[in-house]
Design an enzyme around this catalytic site. Sequence first.
Site, PDB file in Angstrom:
ATOM      1  N   CYS A  17      31.509  42.057  41.630  1.00  0.00           N
ATOM      2  CA  CYS A  17      32.559  41.033  41.613  1.00  0.00           C
ATOM      3  C   CYS A  17      33.906  41.754  41.495  1.00  0.00           C
ATOM      4  O   CYS A  17      33.993  42.939  41.811  1.00  0.00           O
ATOM      5  CB  CYS A  17      32.334  40.013  40.495  1.00  0.00           C
ATOM      6  SG  CYS A  17      32.356  40.708  38.830  1.00  0.00           S
ATOM      7  N   ARG A  23      31.077  37.525  36.521  1.00  0.00           N
ATOM      8  CA  ARG A  23      29.993  37.158  37.443  1.00  0.00           C
ATOM      9  C   ARG A  23      28.958  38.253  37.653  1.00  0.00           C
ATOM     10  O   ARG A  23      27.743  37.997  37.551  1.00  0.00           O
ATOM     11  CB  ARG A  23      30.590  36.726  38.788  1.00  0.00           C
ATOM     12  CG  ARG A  23      31.400  35.443  38.689  1.00  0.00           C
ATOM     13  CD  ARG A  23      32.268  35.231  39.918  1.00  0.00           C
ATOM     14  NE  ARG A  23      33.326  36.236  40.004  1.00  0.00           N
ATOM     15  CZ  ARG A  23      34.160  36.392  41.018  1.00  0.00           C
ATOM     16  NH1 ARG A  23      34.050  35.602  42.067  1.00  0.00           N
ATOM     17  NH2 ARG A  23      35.101  37.306  40.997  1.00  0.00           N
ATOM     18  N   ASP A 134      35.100  32.243  40.892  1.00  0.00           N
ATOM     19  CA  ASP A 134      35.666  33.058  39.811  1.00  0.00           C
ATOM     20  C   ASP A 134      35.998  32.139  38.634  1.00  0.00           C
ATOM     21  O   ASP A 134      36.860  31.273  38.749  1.00  0.00           O
ATOM     22  CB  ASP A 134      36.937  33.738  40.352  1.00  0.00           C
ATOM     23  CG  ASP A 134      37.591  34.643  39.327  1.00  0.00           C
ATOM     24  OD1 ASP A 134      37.198  34.599  38.146  1.00  0.00           O
ATOM     25  OD2 ASP A 134      38.507  35.384  39.719  1.00  0.00           O
TER      26      ASP A 134
HETATM   27  P1  4NP Z   1      34.822  38.633  37.508  1.00  0.00           P
HETATM   28  O1  4NP Z   1      35.998  37.735  36.875  1.00  0.00           O
HETATM   29  O2  4NP Z   1      35.357  39.203  38.804  1.00  0.00           O
HETATM   30  O3  4NP Z   1      33.728  37.650  37.710  1.00  0.00           O
HETATM   31  O4  4NP Z   1      34.511  39.701  36.470  1.00  0.00           O
HETATM   32  C1  4NP Z   1      37.313  38.173  36.722  1.00  0.00           C
HETATM   33  C2  4NP Z   1      37.644  39.006  35.680  1.00  0.00           C
HETATM   34  C3  4NP Z   1      38.964  39.401  35.510  1.00  0.00           C
HETATM   35  C4  4NP Z   1      39.930  38.967  36.406  1.00  0.00           C
HETATM   36  C5  4NP Z   1      39.584  38.151  37.470  1.00  0.00           C
HETATM   37  C6  4NP Z   1      38.286  37.753  37.626  1.00  0.00           C
HETATM   38  N1  4NP Z   1      41.285  39.370  36.222  1.00  0.00           N
HETATM   39  O5  4NP Z   1      42.145  38.928  37.005  1.00  0.00           O
HETATM   40  O6  4NP Z   1      41.581  40.155  35.312  1.00  0.00           O
END
Ligand code: 4NP
Length: 166
Positions: A17, A23, A134
């Site tokens: 991800c 995720r 997300d």
């Molecule tokens: P992930 O979620 O990609 O599912 O781990 C996110 C975690 C952090 C961020 C965006 C999505 N961020 O912008 O920091």
Amino acid sequence: MFFLDAMAVPYRLLFVCLGNICRSPSAENIMNHLIEQAGLGDKIQCDSAGTSGYHIGEKPDRRMTQAANAQGIEMRGRSRQLEPSDLEEFDLVLAMDRSNYDGILALDRSGQYADKIKMMCDFCSEHSDTEVPDPYYGGADGFKYVIDLLMDASQGLLDKVVAEEL
Ligand code: 4NP
């Protein structure tokens, strides 16, 4: 099962991800839970990574961990960034959304690994989503939904790996 017996063992799955704190660690830990239940722990190995380096070294997001724990899933691991060598080392690389997919492909300059890069939602049987949304900037419902969706996709993925339908 013949497939897994004949394949280079263990068969290695990498979930990807953006941040590797919501995720993809959920997908990794859900898949490990299903693999253990199926008694396939010595045949299939899982890891996860993020296309970004924003959260390197961090544990999974607390809200994500709460949603996973509520469904009986323990969350283990620390965030790491996806590396070009991952494309060589893993048998299958699962993207949570289209942007992740593009980020993975961008590391495959020669295009030789394109066949092993797949969208996680392609393995869902009960959900029609094409991407794992997300949840980072949303509420608790979004985290619960990610777990429900990944439970569905992970079971479908495990079935395909076992049935040699990849
Ligand atoms: P992930 O979620 O990609 O599912 O781990 C996110 C975690 C952090 C961020 C965006 C999505 N961020 O912008 O920091």
